[in-house]
Design a protein around this motif. Structure first.
Motif, PDB file in Angstrom:
ATOM      1  N   GLU A 394       0.764  -1.030  -0.273  1.00  0.00           N
ATOM      2  CA  GLU A 394       0.054  -0.367   0.392  1.00  0.00           C
ATOM      3  C   GLU A 394       0.872   1.310   0.241  1.00  0.00           C
ATOM      4  N   SER A 395       2.134   1.219   0.377  1.00  0.00           N
ATOM      5  CA  SER A 395       3.013   2.259   0.012  1.00  0.00           C
ATOM      6  C   SER A 395       3.354   3.103  -1.654  1.00  0.00           C
ATOM      7  N   ILE A 396       3.055   3.621  -0.900  1.00  0.00           N
ATOM      8  CA  ILE A 396       2.884   4.556  -2.337  1.00  0.00           C
ATOM      9  C   ILE A 396       4.261   5.672  -2.667  1.00  0.00           C
ATOM     10  N   HIS A 397       4.487   6.432  -3.603  1.00  0.00           N
ATOM     11  CA  HIS A 397       5.995   7.347  -3.798  1.00  0.00           C
ATOM     12  C   HIS A 397       5.209   8.462  -4.036  1.00  0.00           C
ATOM     13  N   ASN A 398       5.125  10.260  -4.535  1.00  0.00           N
ATOM     14  CA  ASN A 398       4.763  11.499  -4.641  1.00  0.00           C
ATOM     15  C   ASN A 398       5.883  11.615  -5.885  1.00  0.00           C
ATOM     16  N   SER A 399       5.255  12.507  -6.440  1.00  0.00           N
ATOM     17  CA  SER A 399       6.347  12.823  -7.496  1.00  0.00           C
ATOM     18  C   SER A 399       7.814  13.528  -7.268  1.00  0.00           C
ATOM     19  N   GLY A 400       8.014  13.721  -5.655  1.00  0.00           N
ATOM     20  CA  GLY A 400       9.173  13.386  -5.202  1.00  0.00           C
ATOM     21  C   GLY A 400      10.133  12.021  -5.171  1.00  0.00           C
ATOM     22  N   GLY A 401       9.744  10.907  -5.401  1.00  0.00           N
ATOM     23  CA  GLY A 401      10.285  10.099  -4.577  1.00  0.00           C
ATOM     24  C   GLY A 401       9.934   9.318  -3.270  1.00  0.00           C
ATOM     25  N   ILE A 403       8.306   8.607   0.150  1.00  0.00           N
ATOM     26  CA  ILE A 403       6.867   7.021   0.487  1.00  0.00           C
ATOM     27  C   ILE A 403       6.207   8.043   1.510  1.00  0.00           C
ATOM     28  N   ILE A 404       4.793   8.058   0.718  1.00  0.00           N
ATOM     29  CA  ILE A 404       3.458   7.672   1.342  1.00  0.00           C
ATOM     30  C   ILE A 404       2.684   7.474   2.386  1.00  0.00           C
ATOM     31  N   THR A 405       2.115   7.690   3.777  1.00  0.00           N
ATOM     32  CA  THR A 405       1.952   6.710   4.411  1.00  0.00           C
ATOM     33  C   THR A 405       0.794   6.393   4.608  1.00  0.00           C
ATOM     34  N   GLU A 406       0.152   7.971   5.322  1.00  0.00           N
ATOM     35  CA  GLU A 406      -1.135   8.681   5.119  1.00  0.00           C
ATOM     36  C   GLU A 406      -2.023   8.373   4.169  1.00  0.00           C
ATOM     37  N   LEU A 407      -3.191   7.347   4.411  1.00  0.00           N
ATOM     38  CA  LEU A 407      -4.413   7.339   3.914  1.00  0.00           C
ATOM     39  C   LEU A 407      -4.752   8.951   2.844  1.00  0.00           C
ATOM     40  N   ASN A 408      -5.187   9.684   3.166  1.00  0.00           N
ATOM     41  CA  ASN A 408      -5.912  10.542   2.130  1.00  0.00           C
ATOM     42  C   ASN A 408      -4.951  10.920   1.429  1.00  0.00           C
ATOM     43  N   ALA A 409      -3.659  11.007   1.733  1.00  0.00           N
ATOM     44  CA  ALA A 409      -2.475  11.808   1.222  1.00  0.00           C
ATOM     45  C   ALA A 409      -2.049  10.087  -0.292  1.00  0.00           C
ATOM     46  N   ARG A 410      -2.634   8.975   0.235  1.00  0.00           N
ATOM     47  CA  ARG A 410      -1.946   8.209  -0.914  1.00  0.00           C
ATOM     48  C   ARG A 410      -3.531   8.462  -2.195  1.00  0.00           C
ATOM     49  N   LEU A 411      -4.845   8.574  -0.879  1.00  0.00           N
ATOM     50  CA  LEU A 411      -6.020   9.132  -2.389  1.00  0.00           C
ATOM     51  C   LEU A 411      -5.608  10.277  -2.918  1.00  0.00           C
TER      52      LEU A 411
END
Length: 525
Positions: A394-401, A403-411
């Motif tokens: 479930e871990s994804i990266h933002n445009s800067g590379g 890791i995003i952990t919070e649910l709202n930030a992932r959505l």
């Protein structure tokens, strides 16, 4: 290692599949699935431990033997747990408990009953409520003040924990079902001390008062075996309730042809001969639907008669010797024989040896599959042995590379990704470059596919793939290619000329047929 002779596995009881962990399963595929019947059996049992595979297997065997539909096997877990079963009219909520012992501090007991009360408060009021487990308290027989909560057939004198049970019942309108039925003493006692003399009734199954008429029976069974080295001082308590649970939707399992037999030359030759004889006696059909129905019926019947269907293989890792020792230990315990503990130890050691032999055979099969290059079987053995499902991270990266952990930030990141992916700018149209010319147009043939093309497509089918809507594997088509290619050519030609499909063929996935690497402009799907 113990010098045990390897015996053939027995199938007289529920057992584990050969390709799964050595933990016992029920042979009946419908086990654990509630059906629309009147009587169900709920059981509770303090089994002391389920750490070893032998204890798990023999305990589940006892559950299968005593026909328990819902069972709670408690060790020392004080947190209440609940399950909810869907019924036709009313649902059923079952809570499993393990209460504190008599010498525990009052503050800890208060915490336990507060947690249990919170679970009960979260149960819908219209549910049939059943609370079962080891309560570690004696309620005794009913008196003038408790006759609405207890029955006249309790065992022993009431203790402080018994008072807590009665107070909990009065606050939640519950009744102790164990004390409602007049039974022999051995069917009322649920706990036996190690001194061989002391015995009490401390395991109870409680039911909400409005449903007490649904309780048909509740008794203890001394014959149930846990398979532990030292056994359990508690016995199985089972209640029989009358109810109507919602029936599961029946999903029929499609039978699979035993295509491995087609690798034998004699079997493949016999299949082709039978298929040729069946086709020679057929009457010509007119409609596309009739042609396909006749083809499918003939191929399926000939294949079933020649190779048959695969059978669900159930292999028990526990040998018949271990089962026999378990039965002897149970009889010795019931009869009070002095060799009871020796038989129990032998049962546990024999079960451990059976487990070792089981995994040794799995490892041998893996080595053989790897040595001969049978990676399909090797993968199946590895997958079934690990019993771990691959999970998606479930871990994804933002445009800067980062890791995003919070649910709202992932959505929000997924929203940003698809917005950039699907909302790109349309390239401008340049006159003279984007307009197709006569050289870009393909001159493709729209003739009916030839017999050779049909054979080529059948020959390219991949083996070991799941069949489609027809239920006929690719190996069957490839084995009978000389007999099936003309029939399939006739079917496809009719569809090609009519440019449409009818009836059962609408269930199939139709793709464009390429002619000389071109797409026919006249045939539409």
């Amino acid at each position: 290692m113990h010098n045990y002779t390897t015996a053939d596995p027995t199938t007289a009881y529920a057992g584990a599949d050969a390709l799964v962990h050595p933990v016992e399963q029920v042979l009946n595929l419908q086990a654990g699935m509630f059906r629309r019947r009147q009587n169900y059996f709920f059981a509770c049992w303090n089994v002391r431990t389920l750490r070893s595979e032998a204890a798990q297997a023999l305990t589940v065997r006892s559950q299968h033997q005593y026909k328990a539909d819902v069972a709670d096997y408690r060790t020392v877990v004080t947190n209440p747990s609940r399950i909810r079963l869907k019924g036709v009219i009313h649902n059923v909520s079952v809570i499993a408990v393990y209460a504190l012992t008599l010498d525990s501090a009052d503050a800890i007991k208060d915490t336990f009953y507060n947690e249990l009360q919170a679970v009960v408060n979260g149960t819908p009021a219209g549910d049939m409520l059943v609370i079962a487990g080891d309560w570690n308290g004696r309620t005794g027989k009913a008196d003038a003040q408790t006759r609405s909560k207890l029955g006249p057939f309790g065992v022993g004198n009431r203790c402080a924990n018994g008072e807590r049970i009665i107070n909990f019942e009065m606050n939640n309108h519950l009744i102790v079902s164990n004390t409602k039925f007049q039974l022999p003493n051995h069917n009322l006692v649920t706990w036996y001390s190690n001194d061989g003399v002391t015995a009490n009734q401390i395991d109870y199954i409680l039911i909400r008062k409005r449903w007490v008429s649904n309780m048909r029976d509740c008794r203890a069974y001394r014959g149930a075996e846990t398979g532990n080295t030292h056994g359990s001082d508690h016995v199985l308590v089972r209640a029989k309730l009358t109810m109507r649970l919602k029936a599961n939707k029946h999903v029929s399992r499609q039978k699979r042809l035993d295509i491995t037999k087609l690798k034998v030359d004699d079997t493949a030759t016999q299949f082709r001969l039978d298929l040729r004889n069946r086709f020679n006696g057929l009457q010509p059909e007119e409609s596309v639907d009739d042609i396909w129905k006749a083809l499918k019926k003939d191929v399926t019947e000939v294949a079933a008669n020649t190779v048959g269907f695969t059978k669900r293989r159930q292999k028990d890792w526990i040998s018949s010797r271990t089962v026999k020792l378990g039965e002897e230990a149970k009889r010795a315990r019931l009869n009070g024989d002095a060799n009871y503990r020796r038989l129990r130890r032998e049962t546990t050691h024999s079960a451990r040896y059976d487990r070792t032999v089981y995994w040794h055979n799995i490892a041998t099969d893996m080595e053989h599959a790897a040595s001969v290059g049978d990676f399909r079987k090797l993968y199946q053995l590895l997958k079934s042995s690990t019993q771990t499902r691959s999970s998606v991270s479930e871990s994804i990266h933002n445009s800067g590379g980062e890791i995003i952990t919070e649910l709202n930030a992932r959505l929000a990141r997924w929203h940003e990704h698809f917005r950039e992916l699907l909302n790109h700018q349309i390239p401008p149209t340049i006159p003279g470059k984007n307009t197709p010319t006569a050289a870009d147009l393909y001159d493709c043939s729209s003739d009916t596919p030839s017999h050779e093309e049909i054979r080529a497509v059948i020959a390219k089918l991949k083996n070991n793939k799941a069949p489609g809507e027809d239920g006929i594997p690719a190996e069957v088509y490839k084995t009978g290619i000389d007999e099936l290619a003309p029939r399939l050519h006739q079917l496809i030609s009719e569809i090609w000329n009519r440019k449409r499909t009818d009836g059962v063929l609408k269930k199939f996935t139709t793709t464009n047929v390429n002619k000389n690497h071109m797409i026919s402009p006249e045939f539409s799907t």
